[in-house]
Design a protein around this motif. Structure first.
Motif, mmCIF file in Angstrom:
data_model
loop_
_atom_site.group_PDB
_atom_site.id
_atom_site.type_symbol
_atom_site.label_atom_id
_atom_site.label_comp_id
_atom_site.label_asym_id
_atom_site.label_seq_id
_atom_site.Cartn_x
_atom_site.Cartn_y
_atom_site.Cartn_z
ATOM 1 N N GLN A 240 -30.622 0.033 -21.876
ATOM 2 C CA GLN A 240 -30.672 -0.984 -21.351
ATOM 3 C C GLN A 240 -30.600 -0.388 -19.563
ATOM 4 O O GLN A 240 -30.788 -0.094 -18.365
ATOM 5 C CB GLN A 240 -29.768 -1.903 -21.055
ATOM 6 C CG GLN A 240 -29.836 -3.485 -19.697
ATOM 7 C CD GLN A 240 -28.252 -4.433 -19.865
ATOM 8 O OE1 GLN A 240 -27.602 -4.753 -20.937
ATOM 9 N NE2 GLN A 240 -28.296 -4.884 -18.702
ATOM 10 N N GLN A 241 -29.466 0.883 -19.428
ATOM 11 C CA GLN A 241 -29.123 1.704 -18.655
ATOM 12 C C GLN A 241 -30.768 2.786 -18.259
ATOM 13 O O GLN A 241 -30.801 2.704 -17.121
ATOM 14 C CB GLN A 241 -28.260 2.578 -19.394
ATOM 15 C CG GLN A 241 -27.159 1.712 -18.981
ATOM 16 C CD GLN A 241 -25.492 2.718 -19.344
ATOM 17 O OE1 GLN A 241 -25.747 3.716 -20.098
ATOM 18 N NE2 GLN A 241 -24.476 2.142 -18.865
ATOM 19 N N TYR A 242 -31.031 3.166 -18.908
ATOM 20 C CA TYR A 242 -31.838 3.646 -18.805
ATOM 21 C C TYR A 242 -33.579 2.977 -18.788
ATOM 22 O O TYR A 242 -33.851 3.336 -17.187
ATOM 23 C CB TYR A 242 -33.017 4.546 -20.468
ATOM 24 C CG TYR A 242 -33.608 5.504 -20.915
ATOM 25 C CD1 TYR A 242 -33.310 7.036 -20.020
ATOM 26 C CD2 TYR A 242 -34.856 5.531 -21.140
ATOM 27 C CE1 TYR A 242 -34.789 7.521 -19.423
ATOM 28 C CE2 TYR A 242 -35.525 6.127 -21.287
ATOM 29 C CZ TYR A 242 -35.690 7.591 -20.146
ATOM 30 O OH TYR A 242 -36.616 8.205 -20.570
ATOM 31 N N ASP B 123 -33.381 0.086 -16.672
ATOM 32 C CA ASP B 123 -32.916 0.434 -15.354
ATOM 33 C C ASP B 123 -33.602 1.642 -14.680
ATOM 34 O O ASP B 123 -33.747 1.640 -13.020
ATOM 35 C CB ASP B 123 -31.237 -0.618 -15.492
ATOM 36 C CG ASP B 123 -31.168 -1.640 -15.780
ATOM 37 O OD1 ASP B 123 -32.467 -2.165 -16.264
ATOM 38 O OD2 ASP B 123 -29.722 -1.766 -16.391
ATOM 39 N N HIS B 124 -32.510 2.503 -15.146
ATOM 40 C CA HIS B 124 -33.465 3.849 -13.929
ATOM 41 C C HIS B 124 -34.617 4.143 -14.683
ATOM 42 O O HIS B 124 -35.147 4.251 -13.230
ATOM 43 C CB HIS B 124 -32.874 5.208 -15.573
ATOM 44 C CG HIS B 124 -33.306 6.439 -14.268
ATOM 45 N ND1 HIS B 124 -32.902 6.626 -13.453
ATOM 46 C CD2 HIS B 124 -34.407 7.342 -15.202
ATOM 47 C CE1 HIS B 124 -33.039 7.930 -13.355
ATOM 48 N NE2 HIS B 124 -34.038 8.377 -14.043
ATOM 49 N N GLY C 121 -28.363 7.860 -22.154
ATOM 50 C CA GLY C 121 -27.437 6.478 -21.661
ATOM 51 C C GLY C 121 -28.064 5.397 -22.918
ATOM 52 O O GLY C 121 -28.713 5.368 -23.591
ATOM 53 N N GLN C 122 -27.331 3.811 -22.884
ATOM 54 C CA GLN C 122 -28.018 2.583 -23.132
ATOM 55 C C GLN C 122 -29.637 2.756 -22.824
ATOM 56 O O GLN C 122 -29.563 2.850 -22.117
ATOM 57 C CB GLN C 122 -27.241 1.616 -23.439
ATOM 58 C CG GLN C 122 -25.770 1.582 -23.112
ATOM 59 C CD GLN C 122 -25.149 1.481 -25.261
ATOM 60 O OE1 GLN C 122 -26.268 1.162 -26.098
ATOM 61 N NE2 GLN C 122 -24.632 2.522 -26.110
#
Length: 271
Positions: A63-65, A67-68, A60-61
């Protein structure tokens, strides 16, 4: 695990670090080290050399990673105040201003006040003021926050498409050979130009020594900037000055060379 600063792995990692920049430093370093190990393992699974697109497709992007990772480790959500992206935008704006302003100030001096050599240092300092403000805008965030700004990402995609049009062997050579060649070239130009401006007409041996000293200093600064990315905020505007120095020397052409060396007054008269 140490990762070269110019690889797609390092770029993805730096963006993840940017998104997690509000975490306490010890915890951030621990998380980033784990992510670096994971990215290295993942890159070995790809059938082709890793690219940002491959990492984004798998994880993922950034930022998504990030957030995870926050959710998995129980960290609080990223603050919504003047955070990394906003700071990166402000820092990038100041940096662009410094990169444009510094050579423009020197062009003005070169055109209007060539006799005042000492003014060069004041103009260089004035041109670097926005670069200092750019560092102030970061205020504790790593310079890599700039790579998370929308403006940077849009232009990076354009540059990446142009780079992908080049043969892979040429891209590799530009990365591995082009950078040290530029370090040497900008140092030579800076040494010759600075010494030449202060001494006006110089002989060839003195220019040679100035160029060698400038190259050595430039290489040292380049190596330091790989370890301390904050130095880039001063080197990027100075790089634009080095490009300007090349242009000035070329504008002077053969008429600026005299029997006793390079005549900077000849350069000025040709403009």
């Amino acid at each position: 695990m140490t990762i070269e600063t110019t690889t797609p792995t390092a770029l993805y990692l730096s963006r993840v670090r940017t998104e997690l920049a509000d975490l306490p430093a010890p915890e951030l370093d621990e998380v980033i080290q784990e992510v670096a190990d994971h990215l290295t393992e993942l890159s070995n699974e790809f059938p082709t050399p890793p690219t940002l697109e491959l990492f984004e497709a798998r994880l993922g992007q950034p930022q998504q990673y990030a957030d995870h990772l926050r959710s998995a480790a129980g960290y609080p959500p990223r603050p919504d105040d003047y955070g990394p992206t906003s700071r990166g935008t402000a820092a990038l704006a100041w940096l662009v201003l410094s990169t444009m302003l510094t050579p423009l100030l020197l062009i003005t001096w070169f055109a209007l006040d060539f006799e005042s050599s000492k003014a060069v240092f004041g103009l260089l300092a004035a041109g670097l003021v926005p670069a200092a403000l750019s560092l102030f805008a970061l205020r504790g965030h790593a310079p890599s926050v700039v790579t998370s700004t929308p403006l940077w990402r849009r232009n990076e995609r354009r540059i990446r498409r142009l780079a992908e049009a080049l043969p892979s062997s040429l891209r590799r050579d530009l990365m591995e050979i082009g950078q040290p060649v530029w370090w040497v070239g900008r140092g030579i130009m800076a040494g010759i130009s600075l010494y030449g401006v202060l001494a006006r007409t110089t002989d060839a041996p003195a220019l040679l020594v100035a160029g060698v000293v400038g190259a050595l200093v430039s290489i040292a600064l380049g190596r330091l900037s790989q370890r301390n990315r904050y130095l880039l905020w001063l080197l990027i505007p100075l790089n634009s000055v080095a490009v300007l120095a090349v242009a000035i020397l070329l504008i002077g052409g053969a008429s600026a060379w005299a029997p006793d060396g390079y005549n900077f007054s000849g350069v000025h008269s040709n403009c």
